[in-house]
Design a protein around this motif. Structure first.
Motif, PDB file in Angstrom:
ATOM      1  N   PRO A   9      -1.066   2.783 -15.427  1.00 51.04           N
ATOM      2  CA  PRO A   9      -1.745   4.070 -15.236  1.00 51.04           C
ATOM      3  C   PRO A   9      -2.121   4.336 -13.784  1.00 51.04           C
ATOM      4  CG  PRO A   9      -3.216   2.500 -16.268  1.00 51.04           C
ATOM      5  CD  PRO A   9      -1.868   1.844 -16.188  1.00 51.04           C
ATOM      6  N   THR A  10      -2.193   3.287 -12.964  1.00 48.65           N
ATOM      7  CA  THR A  10      -2.539   3.442 -11.551  1.00 48.65           C
ATOM      8  C   THR A  10      -1.716   2.477 -10.702  1.00 48.65           C
ATOM      9  OG1 THR A  10      -4.300   1.791 -11.669  1.00 48.65           O
ATOM     10  CG2 THR A  10      -4.937   4.087 -12.059  1.00 48.65           C
ATOM     11  N   MET A  11      -1.600   2.823  -9.415  1.00 47.76           N
ATOM     12  CA  MET A  11      -0.921   1.939  -8.473  1.00 47.76           C
ATOM     13  C   MET A  11      -1.592   2.092  -7.115  1.00 47.76           C
ATOM     14  SD  MET A  11       3.085   1.682  -7.306  1.00 47.76           S
ATOM     15  CE  MET A  11       3.640   1.075  -8.890  1.00 47.76           C
ATOM     16  N   TRP A  12      -1.961   0.974  -6.522  1.00 46.52           N
ATOM     17  CA  TRP A  12      -2.569   1.018  -5.200  1.00 46.52           C
ATOM     18  C   TRP A  12      -1.534   1.460  -4.175  1.00 46.52           C
ATOM     19  CZ3 TRP A  12      -5.118  -4.349  -6.002  1.00 46.52           C
ATOM     20  CH2 TRP A  12      -6.326  -4.188  -6.696  1.00 46.52           C
ATOM     21  N   SER A  13      -1.976   2.145  -3.130  1.00 47.96           N
ATOM     22  CA  SER A  13      -1.092   2.599  -2.057  1.00 47.96           C
ATOM     23  C   SER A  13      -0.332   1.430  -1.442  1.00 47.96           C
ATOM     24  CB  SER A  13      -1.889   3.319  -0.974  1.00 47.96           C
ATOM     25  OG  SER A  13      -2.502   4.466  -1.498  1.00 47.96           O
ATOM     26  N   LYS A  14      -1.017   0.333  -1.232  1.00 49.33           N
ATOM     27  CA  LYS A  14      -0.390  -0.856  -0.639  1.00 49.33           C
ATOM     28  C   LYS A  14       0.762  -1.351  -1.513  1.00 49.33           C
ATOM     29  CE  LYS A  14      -1.324  -5.603   0.714  1.00 49.33           C
ATOM     30  NZ  LYS A  14      -2.267  -6.707   0.721  1.00 49.33           N
ATOM     31  N   LYS A  41       1.572   7.523   5.864  1.00 48.64           N
ATOM     32  CA  LYS A  41       2.754   8.394   5.870  1.00 48.64           C
ATOM     33  C   LYS A  41       3.165   8.746   4.447  1.00 48.64           C
ATOM     34  CE  LYS A  41       6.011  10.742   7.694  1.00 48.64           C
ATOM     35  NZ  LYS A  41       5.763  12.017   8.331  1.00 48.64           N
ATOM     36  N   VAL A  42       3.090   7.788   3.540  1.00 51.54           N
ATOM     37  CA  VAL A  42       3.385   8.081   2.127  1.00 51.54           C
ATOM     38  C   VAL A  42       2.431   9.165   1.624  1.00 51.54           C
ATOM     39  CG1 VAL A  42       3.338   7.154  -0.227  1.00 51.54           C
ATOM     40  CG2 VAL A  42       4.408   5.842   1.604  1.00 51.54           C
ATOM     41  N   ALA A  43       1.162   9.044   1.968  1.00 50.55           N
ATOM     42  CA  ALA A  43       0.164  10.036   1.548  1.00 50.55           C
ATOM     43  C   ALA A  43       0.516  11.419   2.080  1.00 50.55           C
ATOM     44  CB  ALA A  43      -1.224   9.619   2.017  1.00 50.55           C
ATOM     45  N   ARG A  44       0.939  11.500   3.336  1.00 50.72           N
ATOM     46  CA  ARG A  44       1.316  12.805   3.904  1.00 50.72           C
ATOM     47  C   ARG A  44       2.537  13.387   3.207  1.00 50.72           C
ATOM     48  NH1 ARG A  44      -0.566  10.361   8.705  1.00 50.72           N
ATOM     49  NH2 ARG A  44       1.506   9.642   9.310  1.00 50.72           N
ATOM     50  N   LEU A  45       3.521  12.552   2.912  1.00 51.39           N
ATOM     51  CA  LEU A  45       4.722  13.034   2.229  1.00 51.39           C
ATOM     52  C   LEU A  45       4.404  13.513   0.810  1.00 51.39           C
ATOM     53  CD1 LEU A  45       7.276  10.301   3.359  1.00 51.39           C
ATOM     54  CD2 LEU A  45       7.240  12.697   4.076  1.00 51.39           C
ATOM     55  N   LEU A  46       3.596  12.742   0.092  1.00 45.70           N
ATOM     56  CA  LEU A  46       3.259  13.108  -1.281  1.00 45.70           C
ATOM     57  C   LEU A  46       2.343  14.331  -1.354  1.00 45.70           C
ATOM     58  CD1 LEU A  46       2.777   9.592  -2.900  1.00 45.70           C
ATOM     59  CD2 LEU A  46       4.710  11.169  -3.187  1.00 45.70           C
ATOM     60  N   ALA A  47       1.525  14.536  -0.340  1.00 40.76           N
ATOM     61  CA  ALA A  47       0.616  15.689  -0.327  1.00 40.76           C
ATOM     62  C   ALA A  47       1.388  17.002  -0.414  1.00 40.76           C
ATOM     63  CB  ALA A  47      -0.264  15.665   0.912  1.00 40.76           C
ATOM     64  N   ALA A  48       2.602  17.030   0.124  1.00 41.12           N
ATOM     65  CA  ALA A  48       3.428  18.237   0.050  1.00 41.12           C
ATOM     66  C   ALA A  48       3.772  18.608  -1.392  1.00 41.12           C
ATOM     67  CB  ALA A  48       4.706  18.036   0.858  1.00 41.12           C
ATOM     68  N   PHE A  49       3.667  17.647  -2.295  1.00 43.65           N
ATOM     69  CA  PHE A  49       3.940  17.884  -3.711  1.00 43.65           C
ATOM     70  C   PHE A  49       2.665  17.971  -4.542  1.00 43.65           C
ATOM     71  CE2 PHE A  49       7.633  15.789  -1.907  1.00 43.65           C
ATOM     72  CZ  PHE A  49       8.656  16.637  -2.318  1.00 43.65           C
ATOM     73  N   ALA A  63      -9.374   0.113  -4.011  1.00 42.62           N
ATOM     74  CA  ALA A  63      -8.546   0.529  -2.881  1.00 42.62           C
ATOM     75  C   ALA A  63      -7.973   1.911  -3.190  1.00 42.62           C
ATOM     76  CB  ALA A  63      -7.424  -0.469  -2.647  1.00 42.62           C
ATOM     77  N   LYS A  64      -7.448   2.564  -2.164  1.00 38.86           N
ATOM     78  CA  LYS A  64      -6.790   3.847  -2.358  1.00 38.86           C
ATOM     79  C   LYS A  64      -5.521   3.641  -3.153  1.00 38.86           C
ATOM     80  CE  LYS A  64      -8.946   7.072   0.070  1.00 38.86           C
ATOM     81  NZ  LYS A  64      -9.241   8.397  -0.403  1.00 38.86           N
ATOM     82  N   GLY A  65      -5.220   4.622  -4.010  1.00 41.47           N
ATOM     83  CA  GLY A  65      -4.010   4.524  -4.812  1.00 41.47           C
ATOM     84  C   GLY A  65      -3.735   5.821  -5.550  1.00 41.47           C
ATOM     85  N   TYR A  66      -2.790   5.761  -6.451  1.00 44.84           N
ATOM     86  CA  TYR A  66      -2.309   6.937  -7.175  1.00 44.84           C
ATOM     87  C   TYR A  66      -2.361   6.693  -8.678  1.00 44.84           C
ATOM     88  CZ  TYR A  66      -0.624   8.111  -2.578  1.00 44.84           C
ATOM     89  OH  TYR A  66      -0.571   8.379  -1.229  1.00 44.84           O
ATOM     90  N   THR A  67      -2.521   7.770  -9.419  1.00 48.48           N
ATOM     91  CA  THR A  67      -2.457   7.686 -10.874  1.00 48.48           C
ATOM     92  C   THR A  67      -1.086   8.165 -11.328  1.00 48.48           C
ATOM     93  OG1 THR A  67      -3.323   9.909 -11.198  1.00 48.48           O
ATOM     94  CG2 THR A  67      -4.937   8.107 -11.134  1.00 48.48           C
ATOM     95  N   LEU A  68      -0.594   7.598 -12.393  1.00 47.14           N
ATOM     96  CA  LEU A  68       0.675   8.010 -12.973  1.00 47.14           C
ATOM     97  C   LEU A  68       0.642   9.502 -13.297  1.00 47.14           C
ATOM     98  CD1 LEU A  68       3.450   7.375 -14.205  1.00 47.14           C
ATOM     99  CD2 LEU A  68       2.272   6.677 -16.293  1.00 47.14           C
TER     100      LEU A  68
END
Length: 83
Positions: A9-14, A41-49, A63-68
């Motif tokens: 359900p989640t994945m850390w940025s690292k 840089k991943v965060a900047r690229l994904l922010a466009a979406f 830590a910072k990360g993303y949810t599925l």
């Protein structure tokens, strides 16, 4: 990345960056002047979406990360359905 990890359900940025740079047939390992892509840089690229990182907790670790779920709209819009 999420599907290769049995859809957590989640994945850390690292972790996401580590998985991206491990892909031998992709440019992530030498993204900028021969250096690997960074979490920023991943965060900047994904922010466009419309995908943004959040603080993710796993037990005592945080830590910072993303949810599925945050990828669902982009996947629906930009990826072809499975045959």
């Amino acid at each position: 990345m999420f599907t290769e990890k049995d859809s957590p359900p989640t994945m850390w940025s690292k972790t996401l960056v580590e998985d991206l740079t491990a892909m031998e047939d992709r440019p992530w390992a030498s993204w900028s002047a021969g250096r690997p892509i960074t979490p920023a840089k991943v965060a900047r690229l994904l922010a466009a979406f419309g995908i943004h990182s959040h603080q993710i907790r796993d037990g005592t670790k945080s830590a910072k990360g993303y949810t599925l779920a945050s990828f669902a709209d982009a996947w629906t819009r930009y990826l072809a359905p499975d045959p």
